[in-house]
Structures are given as C-alpha cells and as structure tokens.
Design an enzyme around this catalytic site. Structure first.
Site, mmCIF file in Angstrom:
data_model
loop_
_atom_site.group_PDB
_atom_site.id
_atom_site.type_symbol
_atom_site.label_atom_id
_atom_site.label_comp_id
_atom_site.label_asym_id
_atom_site.label_seq_id
_atom_site.Cartn_x
_atom_site.Cartn_y
_atom_site.Cartn_z
ATOM 1 N N THR A 147 0.864 -1.185 0.000
ATOM 2 C CA THR A 147 0.000 0.000 0.000
ATOM 3 C C THR A 147 0.902 1.237 0.000
ATOM 4 O OG1 THR A 147 -0.248 -0.252 2.414
ATOM 5 C CG2 THR A 147 -2.026 -1.095 1.017
ATOM 6 N N LYS A 174 3.864 -6.979 3.966
ATOM 7 C CA LYS A 174 3.700 -5.557 3.700
ATOM 8 C C LYS A 174 3.442 -4.851 5.020
ATOM 9 C CE LYS A 174 0.374 -3.312 3.505
ATOM 10 N NZ LYS A 174 -0.357 -2.380 4.446
ATOM 11 N N THR A 185 -0.455 -2.535 10.932
ATOM 12 C CA THR A 185 -1.223 -2.616 9.699
ATOM 13 C C THR A 185 -0.343 -3.370 8.754
ATOM 14 O OG1 THR A 185 -2.936 -1.306 8.770
ATOM 15 C CG2 THR A 185 -0.928 -0.887 7.902
ATOM 16 N N GLU A 264 6.258 5.067 7.277
ATOM 17 C CA GLU A 264 5.901 6.077 6.289
ATOM 18 C C GLU A 264 6.704 7.367 6.468
ATOM 19 O OE1 GLU A 264 1.342 4.536 5.554
ATOM 20 O OE2 GLU A 264 1.751 5.985 7.131
ATOM 21 N N ASN A 388 -0.607 10.336 5.161
ATOM 22 C CA ASN A 388 -1.847 9.950 5.837
ATOM 23 C C ASN A 388 -2.941 11.007 5.772
ATOM 24 O OD1 ASN A 388 -1.516 7.200 7.253
ATOM 25 N ND2 ASN A 388 0.447 8.237 7.527
ATOM 26 N N THR A 393 -7.278 8.990 -0.998
ATOM 27 C CA THR A 393 -7.212 9.398 -2.393
ATOM 28 C C THR A 393 -5.944 8.899 -3.059
ATOM 29 O OG1 THR A 393 -6.232 11.512 -1.709
ATOM 30 C CG2 THR A 393 -8.622 11.449 -2.030
#
Length: 393
Positions: A147, A174, A185, A264, A388, A393
């Site tokens: 992702t 992942k 996650t 991230e 985030n 989108t």
C-alpha cells in the site's frame, strides 16, 4: 546441531508453493494489487491476528473454519481493507470464491487498504480468473500487497539439520504505517516445507510474535487487518523443533525490521533497549512507551539527542524506576548517569553523530533488576503527515 543459511529468492522457491501478483484495477496507478499463494496439496495453516476489537471481514471469515483446518489457496488484495463492512463483508468473500473455477479447499482471503468500503467484487473476480496457479512469481506477489510501502518485503532461509535433511522457510509481507505493538497494519505470509506439527506451529507463532511483530511501532496505531500467517506443506519431511523456532524467529524479525525501516516517511530505525528493569513487564512497558512516544520520534527526526524526552517517557510509563539508578545512552555514548548530568557540549556532539545514522540504539539501564526487553521504532516526520492526510485518495 543445525545451520540456518539465508538464500536469495522468494517463497516460490519452496517446493509445492506457487504465487503471483497482477493488476486488477484496484490501484489507479495500474500497479499490481491482487495476488495469490497456491499450494499443490492442502497444507496446515495457523495465524495470529490484530488485537483491535474491530477485526476486518477476512479475519472473521478465517475464524469461521474449523480449528486446524487445511487450505490450498490464499487470495490477497490491496487498496481495500474490507473492514467495518459488517456481515456483507464476509458474504462478499464467499461470493468471490464461489465465482472462481479453481479447485479451492477452505480458501482464505486477506486484505489491506482503506477501511469502510465494500470490496469491488467484479474487479477482484475478473482479476483472479486470470491467475495461472502454476506461476512462481514471488516478486509480483510482493508488489501486489503493498500500500504505502516504499519497497517490497521478503526473505528466505534454508535450514540444514544434523541428519543431513533440510527444509526451507520464507516470507512475503507488507507494512509501513498504522504500526504498533500488538501487530501492525501489516500482512505477513510465511511458507515452509518443514514437517512441523500443528501444535508447534501455534506455539512458534505465539512465542516469536512477542519479540518481533509485537515489539515494533511506527505511529502507535493498531489496524483492523493485521495478520501473520504460517503455511506448512511438510513436503521436505524434515523438522527439528529448536531449528524451526529459530528460523521462524529470524524470518519474523527480518520482516518486522523492514517494516520499521519503511515507516511512512521514516529515515531511522531505532532499537529501544530497556535493561536491568525490576520485572519483565516493566521492561516491556518502558520499551514500548519509548517506541510509541511522538515526542521521542520527532526528536529522532530532528537528530536531537534530547535525553529529557527519554527519561520523561520512562517515568510516565509508571514502571518502578529511580533517577538515581537510571543510565541513558545512545549506542555507547552515555548522556545521563545515575543522577549525574553528562550532557556537556562534547557529549552532545558525539550523541548527535549517533543520531545521524539510519540505525542505532537507545539504551536505558533502569538499574533495579535483571529483566530486559527491546522494542523497535522509527522517527516521525513531515512525510508521514503528507501520506496519511490524503490516504483515501
């Protein structure tokens, strides 16, 4: 005695396992977004899931099967978590499998992505119908389950036993954000041809989760879909419990560390070692508090060796501690020593150099016992907010 050797490649190198990943149109970019793992003969499967009270539909679907069931197929999609979708989310999984022409035995679905949207059934079915179950493309699969990951996450090991037999174990995973102790996650699929009993599979996952996936944090959030799955087809006829447990620990540690390093926008992967705590629980609480602290994470991002944030977080964790016994170090640079301030200009400069590295340790010696625990975390910067803020989108 046994030898564990890292080897190049993907889970498709293990005899009897097949996999691939394609673009089914779930990602607007056209990148791979749908993958599978197929096993030539039904294999044993065990899994550990998120501790989030709102478990996603794929987890509930898995848990509907009888205990110790066997499977030959795992379908994995990205972009859509199929979470908070009610009974229909579970029904949608059965609908997808009912429309596939493959000879499926207790098929499993796993999903990751945005929470609160129904699965795009038609796209997934059409994509899955194009699968070639004889494919061996672990690289394609690794990309399909990503992702916000910056890179795919895989590893492989071969374990050679004293009797001359051997088995392989590898993983594809992942995970980059919404990661917190109690899993993350994250999805992790571990495959092996070891002849391991189901009871040992359960024990091995539980034991090794504590110091790997349950010891990492990117942002302090726990997702609805977190899954660590172990599939064993036993084709090697080779097994030794201690060797397997150690090999599985290495696999899970590798995957966990890749997730932390890929947090991230993260630039630094940090080990928070709490040592000489009064109890094991104290060591865990303090280490995880440090890996979760936003103030600590932002200090790491700014490469500021602010030991005050470290000390404050330990104190706020409410473990048994005393500033007169506490020692704080960045790698081997002591910045606080049992009530003595060591943070002069020279020490601060040396500690700052440590924080410029992409990997280092923050060591906190509580000085009240002999228990220890290491949690793993990363820095938190502007990129995390950027990713985030517009995740849907």
């Amino acid at each position: 005695m046994f030898t564990i050797l890292p080897i190049k490649g993907f889970i498709d190198q293990i005899d009897g396992f097949y996999c691939d990943g394609i673009s089914a149109g779930l990602k607007p970019s056209g990148d791979n977004d749908l993958g599978f793992i197929y096993v030539s003969e039904p294999c044993d499967v065990q899994a550990v899931f998120t501790e989030n009270k709102f478990q996603a539909a794929p987890l509930k679907h898995f848990l509907q099967y009888e205990e110790n069931f066997k499977t030959n197929f795992v379908l994995i999609n990205s972009k859509n978590a199929n979470a908070m979708t009610g009974k229909k989310g579970i029904e949608d999984i059965d609908t997808i499998f009912s429309q596939l022409d493959f000879d499926l035995i207790n098929p499993i679905m796993s999903s990751t992505g945005v929470i609160g949207n129904p699965l795009p059934i038609e796209k997934i079915v059409n994509g899955a119908k194009s699968f070639d179950l004889s494919s061996k493309s672990g690289e394609n699969l690794s990309k399909a389950i990503m992702t916000t990951d910056a890179y795919s996450k895989t590893c492989m090991y071969e374990v050679k036993l004293e009797d001359g037999s051997s088995f392989k174990i590898g993983a594809v995973a992942k995970g980059a954000g919404m990661i917190n102790p109690n899993l993350a996650t994250m999805l992790c699929f571990i495959c092996t041809d070891a002849n391991i009993p189901v009871s040992d599979m359960k024990e091995a996952l539980k034991v090794n989760s504590e110091t790997t996936f349950n010891a990492i944090s990117v942002d302090g959030d726990t997702s609805t879909n977190d899954t660590v799955m172990l599939l064993a087809n036993k084709k090697s006829n080779s097994y030794e419990k201690q060797a397997f447990f150690e090999a599985l620990r290495l696999v899970m540690h590798d995957m966990a560390m890749l997730m932390v390093a890929d947090g991230e926008g993260a630039k630094k992967a940090v080990a928070f070692e709490v040592i000489n705590a009064l109890t094991k629980e104290d060591a865990q609480i303090a280490a995880k508090a440090l890996s979760n602290s936003l103030l600590v994470k932002t200090a790491l991002f700014g490469e500021d060796p602010n030991f005050g944030r470290i000390a404050s977080t330990i104190g706020a964790s409410k473990i048994t501690c005393n500033e007169e016994t506490l020692v704080i170090s960045y790698n081997n640079i002591i910045v606080y020593n049992k009530g003595e301030l060591c943070f002069d200009a020279n020490t601060e400069a040396k500690a700052s150099e440590v924080l410029k590295d992409d990997k280092f340790k923050v060591i906190c010696d509580i000085g009240l016992g002999d228990k220890s625990f290491t949690a793993y975390g990363c820095d938190l910067g502007y990129k995390y907010v950027e990713i985030n803020a517009d995740y849907r989108t």
